[in-house]
Design a protein around this motif. Structure first.
Motif, mmCIF file in Angstrom:
data_model
loop_
_atom_site.group_PDB
_atom_site.id
_atom_site.type_symbol
_atom_site.label_atom_id
_atom_site.label_comp_id
_atom_site.label_asym_id
_atom_site.label_seq_id
_atom_site.Cartn_x
_atom_site.Cartn_y
_atom_site.Cartn_z
ATOM 1 N N ARG A 242 0.861 -1.176 0.000
ATOM 2 C CA ARG A 242 0.000 0.000 0.000
ATOM 3 C C ARG A 242 0.900 1.229 0.000
ATOM 4 N N ASP A 244 0.596 5.490 0.609
ATOM 5 C CA ASP A 244 -0.312 6.529 1.101
ATOM 6 C C ASP A 244 0.397 7.874 1.206
ATOM 7 N N HIS A 245 -0.366 8.906 0.970
ATOM 8 C CA HIS A 245 0.058 10.281 1.250
ATOM 9 C C HIS A 245 -0.248 10.552 2.710
ATOM 10 N N ILE A 246 0.773 10.870 3.493
ATOM 11 C CA ILE A 246 0.594 11.107 4.920
ATOM 12 C C ILE A 246 1.204 12.464 5.274
ATOM 13 N N LEU A 334 -1.685 6.945 9.542
ATOM 14 C CA LEU A 334 -2.970 7.072 8.856
ATOM 15 C C LEU A 334 -4.043 7.640 9.780
ATOM 16 N N ARG A 337 -3.473 11.448 10.217
ATOM 17 C CA ARG A 337 -3.863 12.156 8.993
ATOM 18 C C ARG A 337 -5.381 12.279 8.896
ATOM 19 N N ASP A 338 -6.072 11.165 9.086
ATOM 20 C CA ASP A 338 -7.515 11.165 8.885
ATOM 21 C C ASP A 338 -8.242 11.970 9.966
#
Length: 393
Positions: A242, A244-246, A334, A337-338
């Motif tokens: 995976r 991801d942009h973090i 993650l 970030r979210d």
């Protein structure tokens, strides 16, 4: 060697850019020239074209009549795709041979009119797009190639538009002015970016970070991440479980240092230490020497190991965090970030904290924020939010 993809619409002046780069010392691989070579008289490529479109596309000497073929394929998308299925694989094979023959320290510029259309952007270290207003292109095509306006418009419509090209562009060279201005822009690109990038790549060295104080949010950060992630995916394939942009640049509207943080999930750090590290370095993301850990949350537990890579490109700083999938550090990146994406109040508090700590210890940059007690409190808030919203990584 540094591999650069060069593209632009018909009549944009892409050939002028290629010629200037050749003067500076680049090795130019011209896709149009290669395309002519693979369909020269006597080649298997030409034989297959005649089988597909009849000998009406040949001239009196038995060579390919490109104008006659163009009249067929540019008016018929199905015919154009049939032609591309014949020529593109042969062009790719011959292009790979020419690139392999270049010196190890070469800057190889692949001049490809249809780079966007055939999805080649992730295969290069850098993509340069030459952009010119359509009216100027129409004027050039009429003046320099004797093309009718209707034919020129058909050719332009058959290619990707400016928006699609900009989406894959690391560099956009605008060619609406003089040739001298274009040459100045190419020379600056060569001196300030291409030459240092090649040297860093060859030495497997991360470009010096420079000073990156928090800047206003840049709406192009997600697009820049997408281009970087596509290169990483091309280099690692299925070994990247995976990508991801973090980090701060992954939170819309949040001011941040102009450094793209990327997380790559892998099966184990042993995998990250072997061929994956070599492939990342070859793609322009060398390993940062030393041992790297994330600060755990809540503070006090054993630190979370990871591997850290950077960017050899002097104009695009990157922190590439390689973490084991489903590990605490991977999940934490993650989650934070979210939660910041979802909670504007915490975004504001985070920004104030970053600015205060960077003012106090500028040499630590954003990395210093992770050690602040605020992050323990934010971790608890984020976990509560995750439970309330049934959040999953």
């Amino acid at each position: 060697m540094l591999r650069v993809g060069l593209t632009g619409g018909i009549g944009s002046g892409k050939s002028a850019v290629a010629a200037r780069l050749a003067e500076r010392g680049a090795v130019i691989v011209d896709a149009d020239q290669v395309a002519r070579e693979v369909v020269a008289p006597g080649t298997a490529g030409l034989i297959e074209i005649v089988e597909a479109f009849s000998d009406a596309v040949l001239d009196a000497e038995g060579a390919l009549d490109r104008a006659a073929l163009g009249a067929v394929v540019f008016a018929d998308e199905a015919a154009r795709r049939r032609l591309e299925a014949i020529t593109h694989p042969r062009v790719r094979t011959r292009t790979a041979e020419l690139i392999a023959a270049a010196a190890p320290d070469a800057i190889v510029v692949n001049d490809v009119p249809l780079l966007v259309e055939v999805g080649l952007a992730p295969t290069y270290h850098l993509v340069v797009v030459v952009q010119t207003a359509v009216p100027t292109r129409l004027e050039r095509l009429a003046r320099d190639r004797g093309m009718s306006r209707a034919e020129a418009e058909r050719r332009i419509a058959a290619q990707a538009d400016d928006a699609r090209r900009r989406a894959v562009a690391d560099v956009v060279l605008t060619n609406d002015g003089s040739l001298s201005a274009l040459h100045d822009a190419v020379d600056a690109l060569w001196r300030q970016r291409l030459r240092p990038y090649e040297e860093n790549l060859r030495q497997r060295r991360v470009a010096p970070p420079g000073q990156h104080d928090p800047a206003e949010a840049d709406a192009s950060w997600p697009e820049q991440y997408a281009r970087l992630a596509a290169r990483i995916r091309h280099a690692l394939g299925a070994d990247a479980l995976r990508i991801d942009h973090i980090g701060s640049t992954a939170v819309p509207g949040l001011a941040a240092q102009d450094v793209i943080d990327i997380q790559v999930a892998v099966s184990s750090l042993a995998d990250a230490d072997g061929a994956l590290a070599d492939r990342l370095a070859g793609a322009g993301f060398p390993r940062v020497p030393g041992q790297w850990w994330d600060d755990p949350r809540p503070a006090g537990r054993a630190r979370w190991q990871k591997r850290l890579h950077g960017s050899a490109d002097p104009a695009r700083p990157v922190r590439l965090h390689v973490r084991v999938a489903d590990s605490p550090g991977w999940r934490y990146a993650l989650l934070m970030r979210d939660h910041l994406r979802a909670d504007p109040d915490q975004r504001s508090a985070y920004l104030l904290l970053k600015r205060d700590l960077i003012d106090t210890a500028p040499e630590a940059g954003e990395s210093g924020t992770a050690r602040d007690p605020w992050f323990d409190e934010e971790y608890l808030r984020a976990e509560q939010w995750a439970a309330q919203t049934d959040w999953r990584p």
